[in-house]
Motif scaffolding. Structure first.
Motif, PDB file in Angstrom:
ATOM      1  N   PHE A  33       0.722  -1.331   0.078  1.00 24.70           N
ATOM      2  CA  PHE A  33       0.032  -0.050  -0.079  1.00 24.70           C
ATOM      3  C   PHE A  33       0.910   1.275   0.022  1.00 24.70           C
ATOM      4  O   PHE A  33       0.563   2.150  -0.722  1.00 24.70           O
ATOM      5  CB  PHE A  33      -0.938  -0.065   1.166  1.00 24.70           C
ATOM      6  CG  PHE A  33      -1.706   1.274   1.411  1.00 24.70           C
ATOM      7  CD1 PHE A  33      -3.029   1.215   0.395  1.00 24.70           C
ATOM      8  CD2 PHE A  33      -1.556   2.176   2.219  1.00 24.70           C
ATOM      9  CE1 PHE A  33      -3.543   2.515   0.783  1.00 24.70           C
ATOM     10  CE2 PHE A  33      -2.285   3.223   2.386  1.00 24.70           C
ATOM     11  CZ  PHE A  33      -3.317   3.530   1.518  1.00 24.70           C
TER      12      PHE A  33
ATOM     13  N   ALA B  22       2.389   1.590  -3.488  1.00 26.91           N
ATOM     14  CA  ALA B  22       1.244   1.790  -4.424  1.00 26.91           C
ATOM     15  C   ALA B  22       0.841   3.445  -4.297  1.00 26.91           C
ATOM     16  O   ALA B  22       0.939   4.077  -5.410  1.00 26.91           O
ATOM     17  CB  ALA B  22       0.235   1.175  -4.312  1.00 26.91           C
TER      18      ALA B  22
ATOM     19  N   ALA C  61      -4.875   2.750  -4.201  1.00 22.93           N
ATOM     20  CA  ALA C  61      -4.251   1.958  -3.670  1.00 22.93           C
ATOM     21  C   ALA C  61      -4.969   1.115  -2.629  1.00 22.93           C
ATOM     22  O   ALA C  61      -4.712   0.054  -2.591  1.00 22.93           O
ATOM     23  CB  ALA C  61      -3.025   2.761  -2.958  1.00 22.93           C
TER      24      ALA C  61
END
Length: 413
Positions: free
Chosen positions: A371, A374, A388
């Motif tokens: 995460f 991203a 994300a």
């Protein structure tokens, strides 16, 4: 009088000859598309000689590029070089960005100073300066008559006093005006922080950290270019550019010696682990990364060993949740302003930490790392978190916020 000028020019030529072999290592460069005229080329040569003198710690050569009539500047230059003596410099360069001529024998140069610390910096710290020069008609060379920071530039540590250097196993601590035993203790804590960060962050990073310890919070403000009042309750901050540029920027952890000294061993370890996490994650942190994520992840790494309960880590937020005044949304970037409400600031940090805790608890640590990457890899702030959340966690901002609010109540209520 003419003979004195000639002797002076001869001494200057001798100093320049001694340094000639170093010019490749310490040279500066103008933009590649600039067609250098005599003035630009000759000023660059003066700055080359000065850069070489810094790397050699050659006081005579450093002063030799200063106009002999600028006695105050010559004294200041000698003091500055002496303060740099212990600093392990890998490079020192002057980039000449613009020259304004004032007649044929005077000029003002806009200069970008760049330097790297040996074994720690793969990219330079840069600072803009304004340098005034005069040309000596006897030898045609340019000599400095003034050297000052450009508007908006911050001071460097050695401009505040003599620099004491402590080398740790994974850290380099530079201090001014602080006892050596204090700097050694900071190095020990930083050394312990580095492996903790390596364990918490899955990607390879430099595995080392540079820590600056100025003499006071006022001096800390000078290094950061902000009022000291912004940092009175802040134990440390990390500088450095964000973004995955393919090379690690020159991060510095800057300690507020007054606030840091008030912390116990655990608090100091948390602070330096938090700041070192910023160094490790810098390449994956970008303008698309919201502050709650970057600060929350750094706290997540610092508190990852589980020595403290959630209520001990997030007391301000716990009080708000118990009183029924818990937050409705994730912290905004402006909630993290150092100069703002200290209670709001504390709740923002605590809320960001618990958001990262939620991801690690519910989705897993690997998903937390994914995460973070991203979000930071998104092209811009708009849609970064939303995309994300969808692609990595399979959820929406509304669902994540609702889960986070429930998580606050379960951990802190």
């Amino acid at each position: 009088m003419v003979e004195q000028v000639r002797r002076r020019a001869g001494r200057r030529r001798a100093a320049g000859a001694v340094l000639a072999a170093l010019l490749c290592a310490a040279g500066c460069s103008a933009p590649a598309d600039e067609a250098p005229g005599p003035t630009t080329r000759d000023i660059r040569a003066t700055l080359d000689r000065r850069a070489a003198a810094v790397l050699r710690h050659d006081e005579a050569a450093y002063a030799a590029v200063v106009d002999p009539d600028a006695t105050a500047l010559r004294g200041a230059q000698r003091r500055e070089l002496a303060r740099l003596a212990a600093v392990p410099l890998a490079s020192w360069t002057y980039g000449l960005t613009h020259v304004t001529a004032h007649g044929s024998d005077r000029a003002t140069a806009d200069v970008r100073l760049g330097y790297r610390l040996k074994g720690y910096d793969s990219a330079p710290v840069t600072v803009d300066r304004i340098i005034e020069l005069e040309r000596d008609p006897a030898d045609g060379r340019w000599y400095l008559t003034a050297d000052r920071p450009a508007d908006g530039s911050v001071r460097q540590l050695w401009e505040q006093g003599d620099v004491e250097v402590v080398r740790g196993a994974h850290s380099l601590v530079l201090g001014v005006g602080r006892p050596r035993e204090e700097l050694e203790a900071v190095a020990g804590t930083a050394d312990a922080a580095v492996p903790e960060v390596t364990a918490a962050w899955p990607e390879r990073w430099a595995g080392r950290v540079v820590v600056l310890v100025p003499d006071s919070v006022a001096d800390m403000g000078e290094l950061l270019g902000s009022p000291a009042s912004n940092y009175r309750g802040i134990a440390a901050v990390t500088t450095g550019e964000t973004g995955n540029s393919g090379k690690a920027p020159a991060d510095r952890v800057i300690v507020n010696p007054e606030a840091y000294a008030l912390l116990g061993d655990f608090g100091q370890r948390v602070v330096l682990t938090h700041e070192t996490t910023h160094v490790a994650t810098r390449g994956r942190t970008s303008p698309a990364t919201p502050t709650w994520l970057s600060e929350g992840f750094a706290d997540w790494a610092a508190y990852r060993d589980g020595e403290r309960t959630a209520e001990e880590i997030a007391p301000e937020l716990a009080e708000a949740v118990r009183s029924g005044g818990g937050p409705a949304v994730l912290p905004e970037d402006e909630d993290f302003a150092f100069a703002g409400d200290p209670d709001l600031l504390a709740r923002a940090y605590e809320g960001g930490w618990l958001a990262c805790e939620l991801i690690a608890d519910h989705w897993g640590e690997e998903e937390l790392f994914a995460f973070y990457r991203a979000v930071g890899g998104h092209q811009g702030r708009d849609g970064a978190v939303e995309d994300a959340l969808h692609e990595v966690l399979g959820t929406t901002p509304q669902d994540f916020t609702a889960r986070w609010r429930l998580y606050l109540r379960s951990r802190l209520g």
